[in-house]
Design a protein around this motif. Sequence first.
Motif, PDB file in Angstrom:
ATOM      1  N   ILE A 196     -10.277   2.099   1.207  1.00  0.00           N
ATOM      2  CA  ILE A 196      -9.618   1.165   2.167  1.00  0.00           C
ATOM      3  C   ILE A 196      -8.533   2.122   3.039  1.00  0.00           C
ATOM      4  O   ILE A 196      -8.809   2.302   4.301  1.00  0.00           O
ATOM      5  CB  ILE A 196      -9.107  -0.292   1.704  1.00  0.00           C
ATOM      6  N   GLU A 197      -7.828   2.905   2.513  1.00  0.00           N
ATOM      7  CA  GLU A 197      -6.923   3.792   2.860  1.00  0.00           C
ATOM      8  C   GLU A 197      -7.563   5.095   3.654  1.00  0.00           C
ATOM      9  O   GLU A 197      -6.757   5.538   4.598  1.00  0.00           O
ATOM     10  CB  GLU A 197      -5.777   4.271   1.911  1.00  0.00           C
ATOM     11  N   LYS A 198      -8.903   5.429   3.545  1.00  0.00           N
ATOM     12  CA  LYS A 198      -9.348   6.149   4.162  1.00  0.00           C
ATOM     13  C   LYS A 198     -10.317   5.637   5.346  1.00  0.00           C
ATOM     14  O   LYS A 198     -10.253   6.207   6.324  1.00  0.00           O
ATOM     15  CB  LYS A 198     -10.423   6.928   3.243  1.00  0.00           C
ATOM     16  N   VAL A 199     -10.906   4.263   5.211  1.00  0.00           N
ATOM     17  CA  VAL A 199     -11.284   3.851   6.260  1.00  0.00           C
ATOM     18  C   VAL A 199     -10.472   3.293   7.379  1.00  0.00           C
ATOM     19  O   VAL A 199     -10.464   3.514   8.577  1.00  0.00           O
ATOM     20  CB  VAL A 199     -12.308   2.724   5.675  1.00  0.00           C
ATOM     21  N   LEU A 200      -9.137   2.643   6.831  1.00  0.00           N
ATOM     22  CA  LEU A 200      -8.177   2.012   7.848  1.00  0.00           C
ATOM     23  C   LEU A 200      -6.991   2.835   7.472  1.00  0.00           C
ATOM     24  O   LEU A 200      -5.963   2.162   6.678  1.00  0.00           O
ATOM     25  CB  LEU A 200      -8.017   0.799   7.525  1.00  0.00           C
ATOM     26  N   ARG A 201      -6.836   4.369   7.785  1.00  0.00           N
ATOM     27  CA  ARG A 201      -5.792   5.004   7.436  1.00  0.00           C
ATOM     28  C   ARG A 201      -4.418   4.377   8.013  1.00  0.00           C
ATOM     29  O   ARG A 201      -3.347   4.825   7.266  1.00  0.00           O
ATOM     30  CB  ARG A 201      -5.937   6.254   8.381  1.00  0.00           C
ATOM     31  N   GLU A 202      -4.332   3.576   8.729  1.00  0.00           N
ATOM     32  CA  GLU A 202      -2.977   3.004   9.267  1.00  0.00           C
ATOM     33  C   GLU A 202      -2.257   2.021   8.035  1.00  0.00           C
ATOM     34  O   GLU A 202      -1.143   1.759   8.272  1.00  0.00           O
ATOM     35  CB  GLU A 202      -3.328   1.931  10.583  1.00  0.00           C
ATOM     36  N   LEU A 203      -3.258   1.806   7.113  1.00  0.00           N
ATOM     37  CA  LEU A 203      -2.545   0.832   6.056  1.00  0.00           C
ATOM     38  C   LEU A 203      -1.883   1.535   5.014  1.00  0.00           C
ATOM     39  O   LEU A 203      -1.132   0.770   4.399  1.00  0.00           O
ATOM     40  CB  LEU A 203      -3.901   0.117   5.520  1.00  0.00           C
ATOM     41  N   SER A 204      -2.028   2.674   4.990  1.00  0.00           N
ATOM     42  CA  SER A 204      -0.873   3.620   4.044  1.00  0.00           C
ATOM     43  C   SER A 204       0.491   3.499   4.229  1.00  0.00           C
ATOM     44  O   SER A 204       1.075   3.906   3.281  1.00  0.00           O
ATOM     45  CB  SER A 204      -1.786   5.082   4.127  1.00  0.00           C
ATOM     46  N   CYS A 205       0.779   3.281   5.393  1.00  0.00           N
ATOM     47  CA  CYS A 205       2.179   3.294   5.776  1.00  0.00           C
ATOM     48  C   CYS A 205       2.909   1.939   5.393  1.00  0.00           C
ATOM     49  O   CYS A 205       4.066   1.419   5.294  1.00  0.00           O
ATOM     50  CB  CYS A 205       2.745   3.568   6.938  1.00  0.00           C
ATOM     51  N   SER A 230       3.783  -1.716   3.127  1.00  0.00           N
ATOM     52  CA  SER A 230       4.324  -1.897   1.687  1.00  0.00           C
ATOM     53  C   SER A 230       3.261  -3.046   1.274  1.00  0.00           C
ATOM     54  O   SER A 230       2.144  -3.478   2.171  1.00  0.00           O
ATOM     55  CB  SER A 230       5.697  -2.665   1.729  1.00  0.00           C
ATOM     56  N   ALA A 231       3.252  -3.180  -0.152  1.00  0.00           N
ATOM     57  CA  ALA A 231       2.317  -3.915  -0.642  1.00  0.00           C
ATOM     58  C   ALA A 231       2.227  -5.508  -0.136  1.00  0.00           C
ATOM     59  O   ALA A 231       1.420  -6.161   0.221  1.00  0.00           O
ATOM     60  CB  ALA A 231       2.474  -4.236  -2.206  1.00  0.00           C
ATOM     61  N   VAL A 232       3.689  -5.972   0.307  1.00  0.00           N
ATOM     62  CA  VAL A 232       3.919  -7.062   0.725  1.00  0.00           C
ATOM     63  C   VAL A 232       3.209  -7.465   2.357  1.00  0.00           C
ATOM     64  O   VAL A 232       2.407  -8.206   2.560  1.00  0.00           O
ATOM     65  CB  VAL A 232       5.370  -7.587   0.767  1.00  0.00           C
ATOM     66  N   GLU A 233       3.457  -6.351   3.233  1.00  0.00           N
ATOM     67  CA  GLU A 233       2.858  -6.239   4.459  1.00  0.00           C
ATOM     68  C   GLU A 233       1.444  -6.300   4.559  1.00  0.00           C
ATOM     69  O   GLU A 233       0.708  -6.921   5.239  1.00  0.00           O
ATOM     70  CB  GLU A 233       3.533  -4.915   5.071  1.00  0.00           C
ATOM     71  N   MET A 254       0.602  -1.177  -0.002  1.00  0.00           N
ATOM     72  CA  MET A 254       0.145  -0.029  -0.091  1.00  0.00           C
ATOM     73  C   MET A 254       0.800   1.222  -0.072  1.00  0.00           C
ATOM     74  O   MET A 254       0.316   2.279  -0.416  1.00  0.00           O
ATOM     75  CB  MET A 254      -1.040   0.191   1.307  1.00  0.00           C
ATOM     76  N   SER A 255       1.903   1.367   0.530  1.00  0.00           N
ATOM     77  CA  SER A 255       2.900   2.109   0.560  1.00  0.00           C
ATOM     78  C   SER A 255       3.215   2.789  -0.916  1.00  0.00           C
ATOM     79  O   SER A 255       3.879   2.017  -1.682  1.00  0.00           O
ATOM     80  CB  SER A 255       4.368   1.805   1.337  1.00  0.00           C
ATOM     81  N   ILE A 256       3.059   4.156  -1.007  1.00  0.00           N
ATOM     82  CA  ILE A 256       3.408   4.455  -2.517  1.00  0.00           C
ATOM     83  C   ILE A 256       4.558   5.770  -2.296  1.00  0.00           C
ATOM     84  O   ILE A 256       4.643   6.440  -1.195  1.00  0.00           O
ATOM     85  CB  ILE A 256       2.299   5.103  -3.263  1.00  0.00           C
ATOM     86  N   LYS A 257       5.123   6.175  -3.306  1.00  0.00           N
ATOM     87  CA  LYS A 257       6.052   7.124  -3.382  1.00  0.00           C
ATOM     88  C   LYS A 257       5.233   8.312  -2.847  1.00  0.00           C
ATOM     89  O   LYS A 257       4.170   8.712  -3.247  1.00  0.00           O
ATOM     90  CB  LYS A 257       6.562   7.261  -4.702  1.00  0.00           C
ATOM     91  N   LYS A 287      -0.497  -7.271   1.904  1.00  0.00           N
ATOM     92  CA  LYS A 287      -0.962  -8.568   1.550  1.00  0.00           C
ATOM     93  C   LYS A 287      -0.971  -9.801   2.744  1.00  0.00           C
ATOM     94  O   LYS A 287      -1.823 -10.612   2.863  1.00  0.00           O
ATOM     95  CB  LYS A 287      -0.259  -9.245   0.538  1.00  0.00           C
ATOM     96  N   LYS A 288       0.027  -9.434   3.683  1.00  0.00           N
ATOM     97  CA  LYS A 288       0.014 -10.418   4.920  1.00  0.00           C
ATOM     98  C   LYS A 288      -0.932 -10.330   5.734  1.00  0.00           C
ATOM     99  O   LYS A 288      -1.395 -11.331   6.385  1.00  0.00           O
ATOM    100  CB  LYS A 288       1.478 -10.488   5.591  1.00  0.00           C
ATOM    101  N   LEU A 289      -1.713  -9.307   5.812  1.00  0.00           N
ATOM    102  CA  LEU A 289      -2.939  -9.124   6.712  1.00  0.00           C
ATOM    103  C   LEU A 289      -4.048  -9.883   6.230  1.00  0.00           C
ATOM    104  O   LEU A 289      -5.040 -10.076   6.925  1.00  0.00           O
ATOM    105  CB  LEU A 289      -3.197  -7.617   6.578  1.00  0.00           C
ATOM    106  N   GLY A 290      -4.215 -10.143   4.989  1.00  0.00           N
ATOM    107  CA  GLY A 290      -5.095 -11.139   4.623  1.00  0.00           C
ATOM    108  C   GLY A 290      -6.582 -10.534   4.158  1.00  0.00           C
ATOM    109  O   GLY A 290      -7.652 -11.175   4.480  1.00  0.00           O
TER     110      GLY A 290
END
Length: 197
Positions: A34-43, A45-48, A1-4, A50-53
């Motif tokens: 999802i990044e607005k509903v769960l703001r904590e996800l924005s930090c 990475s895509a791998v991290e 989820m982390s972007i430049k 994905k691991k949350l399932g």
Amino acid sequence: MSIKFSDRIKKEMTEGIVRAILEDAQYRVIDSGIEKVLRELSCLSAVEYKKLGYPDAMSHLPDFTVMNRDQTTKQLIEVKYRSNWSKNLFEEVKDQVRLFGEIVLISVNAKAEDPKGYNTPSRYLRCCGLKFDGGTYMIQQNIGKVVVWTPISQVQDGSGLWWSMLKLHEKFPQLSEENNKNTLFQAVNALAGILDI
């Protein structure tokens, strides 16, 4: 989820300005991405992430749900900024369309050509409906002043495709380009730092 960082700024600015345009026209704009509903996800990475399932549908939630003032209609909205706009954008949101049935894509094109010299806000801001109809991926376009649904496989890339997309007021009738021209020009001016103007 982390972007430049620069991409995040463009994304946040674009979404904020689209929100302001619609709210100024008395639409009710509800965050649903999802990044607005769960703001904590924005930090993450895509791998991290994905691991949350999380279910696939959650990662494809459109940015906004937009309702008219009386809350009798709703549209799912995805907002995209592109410094180099192309037909590939429709492929990027294809899974969203498949999951949610129909969405409205509002797009900002930083390098939109202006072949007729109109210099209107709609040069940079366009939208279209996207849906699947009987398994065919379709785009809603304005062809010869008639709004039609066309299979995406039949549309050609280029500035003609950009200009065939709808002006915002064609999808959001409470927002007319004539009555809201000042708001729309202010929105384009606010985006000037990330537009090619």
